[in-house]
Motif scaffolding. Structure first.
Motif, PDB file in Angstrom:
ATOM      1  N   ALA A 109       0.856  -1.195   0.000  1.00 19.38           N
ATOM      2  CA  ALA A 109       0.000   0.000   0.000  1.00 19.38           C
ATOM      3  C   ALA A 109       0.878   1.226   0.000  1.00 19.38           C
ATOM      4  N   ALA A 110       0.500   2.207  -0.779  1.00 20.76           N
ATOM      5  CA  ALA A 110       1.206   3.485  -0.826  1.00 20.76           C
ATOM      6  C   ALA A 110       0.180   4.609  -0.729  1.00 20.76           C
ATOM      7  N   GLY A 111       0.578   5.669  -0.076  1.00 20.81           N
ATOM      8  CA  GLY A 111      -0.386   6.749   0.104  1.00 20.81           C
ATOM      9  C   GLY A 111       0.264   8.058   0.484  1.00 20.81           C
ATOM     10  N   SER A 112      -0.576   9.047   0.784  1.00 19.90           N
ATOM     11  CA  SER A 112      -0.095  10.384   1.141  1.00 19.90           C
ATOM     12  C   SER A 112      -1.008  10.983   2.191  1.00 19.90           C
ATOM     13  N   HIS A 113      -0.448  11.935   2.944  1.00 21.68           N
ATOM     14  CA  HIS A 113      -1.202  12.710   3.923  1.00 21.68           C
ATOM     15  C   HIS A 113      -1.102  14.186   3.563  1.00 21.68           C
ATOM     16  N   SER A 114      -2.234  14.867   3.508  1.00 17.49           N
ATOM     17  CA  SER A 114      -2.276  16.311   3.247  1.00 17.49           C
ATOM     18  C   SER A 114      -2.830  17.009   4.479  1.00 17.49           C
ATOM     19  N   ASP A 115      -2.162  18.073   4.891  1.00 14.21           N
ATOM     20  CA  ASP A 115      -2.607  18.844   6.057  1.00 14.21           C
ATOM     21  C   ASP A 115      -3.772  19.745   5.625  1.00 14.21           C
ATOM     22  N   ILE A 116      -4.969  19.455   6.124  1.00 12.32           N
ATOM     23  CA  ILE A 116      -6.178  20.234   5.775  1.00 12.32           C
ATOM     24  C   ILE A 116      -6.717  20.966   6.990  1.00 12.32           C
ATOM     25  N   THR A 117      -5.864  21.185   7.975  1.00 12.39           N
ATOM     26  CA  THR A 117      -6.316  21.811   9.213  1.00 12.39           C
ATOM     27  C   THR A 117      -6.964  23.163   8.951  1.00 12.39           C
ATOM     28  N   ALA A 118      -6.338  23.958   8.089  1.00 11.00           N
ATOM     29  CA  ALA A 118      -6.843  25.310   7.850  1.00 11.00           C
ATOM     30  C   ALA A 118      -8.263  25.295   7.294  1.00 11.00           C
ATOM     31  N   GLU A 119      -8.499  24.480   6.280  1.00  8.16           N
ATOM     32  CA  GLU A 119      -9.835  24.442   5.682  1.00  8.16           C
ATOM     33  C   GLU A 119     -10.832  23.672   6.528  1.00  8.16           C
TER      34      GLU A 119
END
Length: 808
Positions: A109-119
């Motif tokens: 498995a491969a993936g990513s994390h995006s910081d969406i704290t602001a929105e």
């Protein structure tokens, strides 16, 4: 998402790759730095990731990624919170790509994390933190307060008062700009050095949604500082806002919850602050209120009571008791007032003052009120079918303000009467002053519909609410009930006696039947009889009883019941007074009757002069109107004959002194004649002491009567031409003045001789008074010649009484 997408995201997002066979995971440097960690602080096991997921998000994350690995989901994207090194949580959007072998088993498995704290945690309109971020920050404050007894915080909920009215007036676009301006002002106020900074605390300003804002004050040196901040915020909000070139004035209510209450979850603090702000609004708005545990206990008890009420309605635990209304002339029962009781399974019989307010708050008063109405009508019909019980027996039922707001009220009452086959005249609906004055125009329209239905109407507890005497004349009422508080003070104070005497005179001048409530002693009964009050009810006669006991009273008569009680006063010391049945609504516009009557009846000489002045101002137009209407009706006066005459017409034996329990059918039908007919007392122009009853049915004679020998006045149907169009009405010419009364508009006018000049031009009549000009033409003329003749007739009539006032 493919590998190319992962590579593109690598610059801004944190990447990872998970070997599902060896259960080892590799995190990119960006992924590690997003959590504020160094490379050596993160291992290569899945626990390094999973143990940082917020507990509230972990279960859902495990379920979704498990389903994706099993092949049940084609795509996987999940949002969850990850713990940062500084102790805060950051919102992440996680995307996953699964690689499988030939057998379809997931091996990588491969993936990513995006910081969406602001929105995720920022309000899109104001840019303030939203509820999510505030809850996270509040959780930290609760934890700090648990570990350190010297750490204090406060939660303030600020709710703008009447913001919806501003939005309806200015529009949603201006409303949004107003919310943004409020947000900026709150931030500026909390940054001011002489407020929060001096108190030694930090803060968070967030927007809940709509017009609600939350302020979290952390690290308070003293608990009282929260109140200081709240007062400062209220002052800042009250300053005018400049929005789109116009000034807008606002106010706010604030509820405060303090950490000393002891909270374990952030939702508990928000709940208590919300209860406090509701209390602030109920106490008049533009203020702040602190939460205390007694308020929470009261709120919980109210909620429990509402739940029990709902179950009680479902299980039919309510009963209807009946209190006799006695005809004071014959000491016989004329009717009953229906009073609801709750037959509680553990508490026994519960009086209405304990549960009616809760029923109104929850809306349960609607099904409960309709059931009481049906049950009372059904019981009355059952009594009327018994031999020896009069068909004129009636029952009165209270209506709440919430019931009056229902558009189907009239239809439902009509359906109930038709289903039970009960004469509408046998049902009386009672309303309180405050309910009627909440929206007098709408209530007046509804009451007219009910009168057309044929039911009787009563104003209950008169003198305790808010009413306007001018509106009282317009409501189509049949009964006026004097509140028990006046009756009980009649012997102890002359003021109460004078108030009751004033109410009695007012009721009789308005043609209303008078009912005295709360008669408990023989002295009170004698006083009430001396004021010509027609009906009475109270413990002296009988308290509210069950239907079976009421039937026995009807069979044996009230005299037998009183004899059984030795004919003495039935009220002993310590007996509780029957609670008020009125379904009280919020106070509305108008004059407070109680305060007015008290002012009128001051014992000083000046007070008596004021009393006489206002009493005469209210009664003289009624007396004059009644005399003129009676003089013109002639033989039709029988329709409005006195109550004894009505009884005689219905077969009362000669010499027998009996009072009809309700107006006869003839009087009721006369009351429903269309407006502007000669068969009913004509409406009067309010606010004009020289106004006279209309009589547009009277046609003008074609021969002028200069000296008006044949009658005291003449009336001419005319059309009034004004700036906005024209309206029909009646021009009434008397020896003293000229009065115009329109058919539909509320306001006419009266001109005394010497105050105007009269001009005629062809078929038009012009009256000039100061800066005002009134123009008329005949409403009945069929040709211009006839119209000219009718106008000349009016001019000659005016000139004959006052030479020189009319000219061409």
């Amino acid at each position: 998402m493919d590998r190319g997408d992962l590579v593109k995201r690598g610059e801004n997002d944190g990447l990872w790759e998970w070997n599902l066979v060896t259960d080892r995971i590799q995190f990119s440097p960006r992924w590690i730095s997003m959590l504020g960690c160094e490379q050596h602080e993160i291992g290569n096991t899945p626990e390094e990731w999973l143990q940082r997921v917020h507990q509230e998000d972990l279960d859902q994350f495990r379920r979704e990624i498990g389903a994706h690995l099993a092949g049940n989901l084609s795509q996987f994207e999940n949002q969850h919170r990850l713990l940062h090194k500084d102790g805060t949580y950051r919102w992440m959007s996680c995307r996953v790509l699964i690689m499988r072998n030939k057998e379809g088993k997931a091996i990588r498995a491969a993936g990513s994390h995006s910081d969406i704290t602001a929105e995720k945690v920022v309000d899109s309109l104001t840019g303030l933190p939203n509820r999510l971020l505030l809850l996270d920050r509040l959780s930290r404050s609760i934890e700090c307060a648990r570990r350190n007894s010297d750490f204090h915080f406060a939660v303030l909920i600020l709710d703008l008062d009447r913001f919806k009215c501003h939005v309806e007036r200015l529009g949603w676009a201006v409303g949004d700009q107003l919310l943004i301006a409020v947000a900026r002002r709150l931030e500026t106020c909390l940054r001011a050095g002489d407020t929060v900074a001096r108190l030694g605390c930090d803060h968070v300003v967030a927007r809940l949604g709509g017009d609600e804002f939350i302020i979290l004050l952390e690290g308070l040196n003293q608990i009282g500082g929260a109140g200081t901040v709240a007062e400062r915020l209220l002052k800042e909000i009250s300053a005018p806002f400049e929005i789109c070139g116009r000034e807008v004035f606002l106010s706010a209510s604030i509820g405060i919850a303090l950490s000393v209450t002891g909270y374990s979850r952030p939702e508990e603090a928000l709940r208590d602050a919300d209860i406090a702000v509701f209390r602030a609004k109920s106490l008049g708005k533009d203020r702040c209120e602190f939460f205390d545990t007694a308020v929470l206990k009261s709120a919980n008890l109210k909620l429990q009571l509402e739940n029990e009420l709902q179950e009680a309605i479902r299980r039919q635990e309510f009963l209807v008791f009946y209190q006799p209304v006695v005809c004071l002339a014959s000491d016989k029962i004329a009717g009953f007032e229906a009073l609801v009781r709750w037959n509680h399974p553990t508490q026994g019989i519960v009086s209405p003052d304990k549960f009616i307010p809760a029923a109104e708050r929850s809306g349960l008063i609607l099904p409960l009120g309709h059931w009481v109405l049906q049950e009372a009508c059904r019981q009355l019909k059952s009594w009327q079918q018994e031999p020896g019980i009069s068909n004129d027996l009636w029952v009165s039922v209270n209506l709440s303000g919430l019931q009056l707001m229902q558009p189907s009220l009239v239809d439902r009452i009509g359906e109930a009467l038709n289903e039970i086959k009960l004469e509408p005249r046998c049902l009386t609906l009672e309303l309180t002053e405050s309910v009627m004055m909440g929206n007098p125009e709408a209530v007046s329209t509804l009451l007219m519909k009910l009168r057309v239905l044929g039911v009787q109407l009563s104003l209950d507890d008169f003198g305790t609410g808010y009413s306007s005497l001018s509106y009282l004349r317009q409501f189509p009422l049949d009964f006026l009930k004097i509140d028990r508080s006046f009756i009980q003070r009649m012997r102890s104070g002359k003021e109460a006696m004078e108030i009751v005497q004033t109410i009695s005179g007012l009721a009789h001048q308005l043609g209303l039947h008078l009912v005295a409530e709360g008669i408990e002693t023989v002295e009170q009964l004698e006083s009430v009889r001396s004021l010509s009050c027609e009906y009475g009810q109270g413990y002296l006669f009988c308290q509210a009883v069950r239907a079976e006991e009421a039937k026995a009273l009807l069979k044996t008569g009230l005299s037998a019941h009183l004899a059984a009680n030795s004919g003495e006063e039935r009220v002993q010391a310590g007996i509780a007074v029957e609670p008020s049945r009125g379904f009280d609504a919020a106070a509305a516009n108008g004059l407070h009757t109680r305060s007015l009557l008290r002012t009128l009846t001051k014992r000083r000489f000046a007070g008596r002069l004021v009393f006489l002045y206002f009493l005469l101002a209210a009664l003289i137009p009624l007396l004059v109107g009644g005399f003129v209407a009676r003089f013109r009706r002639g033989t039709s006066a029988a329709v409005h004959s006195s109550l004894p005459d009505l009884l005689t017409a219905r077969g009362t034996a000669p010499g027998e002194r009996a009072v009809a329990p309700y107006p006869t059918q003839a009087r009721r039908e006369a009351s429903f004649q269309p407006p502007l007919t000669a068969n009913r007392p004509q409406p009067m122009v309010l606010g004009n002491k020289n106004s006279m009853p209309l009589n547009p049915g009277t046609t003008a004679s074609k021969s002028p009567l200069p000296l008006m020998a044949e009658s005291r006045e003449r009336t001419f149907p005319v059309v009034h031409n004004h700036v906005l169009g024209s309206c029909r009405g009646v021009l009434r010419i008397s020896r003293e003045s000229i009065c115009f009364s329109p058919e539909k508009e509320k306001d006419g006018f009266t001109l005394r001789y010497g105050e105007f000049t009269c001009l005629s031009s062809d078929d038009r009549l012009t009256l000039k008074s100061g800066s005002k000009t009134y123009r008329f033409r005949s409403a009945t003329a069929t040709s211009k010649i006839e119209s000219r003749a009718r106008i000349q007739e009016i001019v000659q009539l005016i000139s004959g009484m006052h030479p020189g006032i009319g000219s061409k």
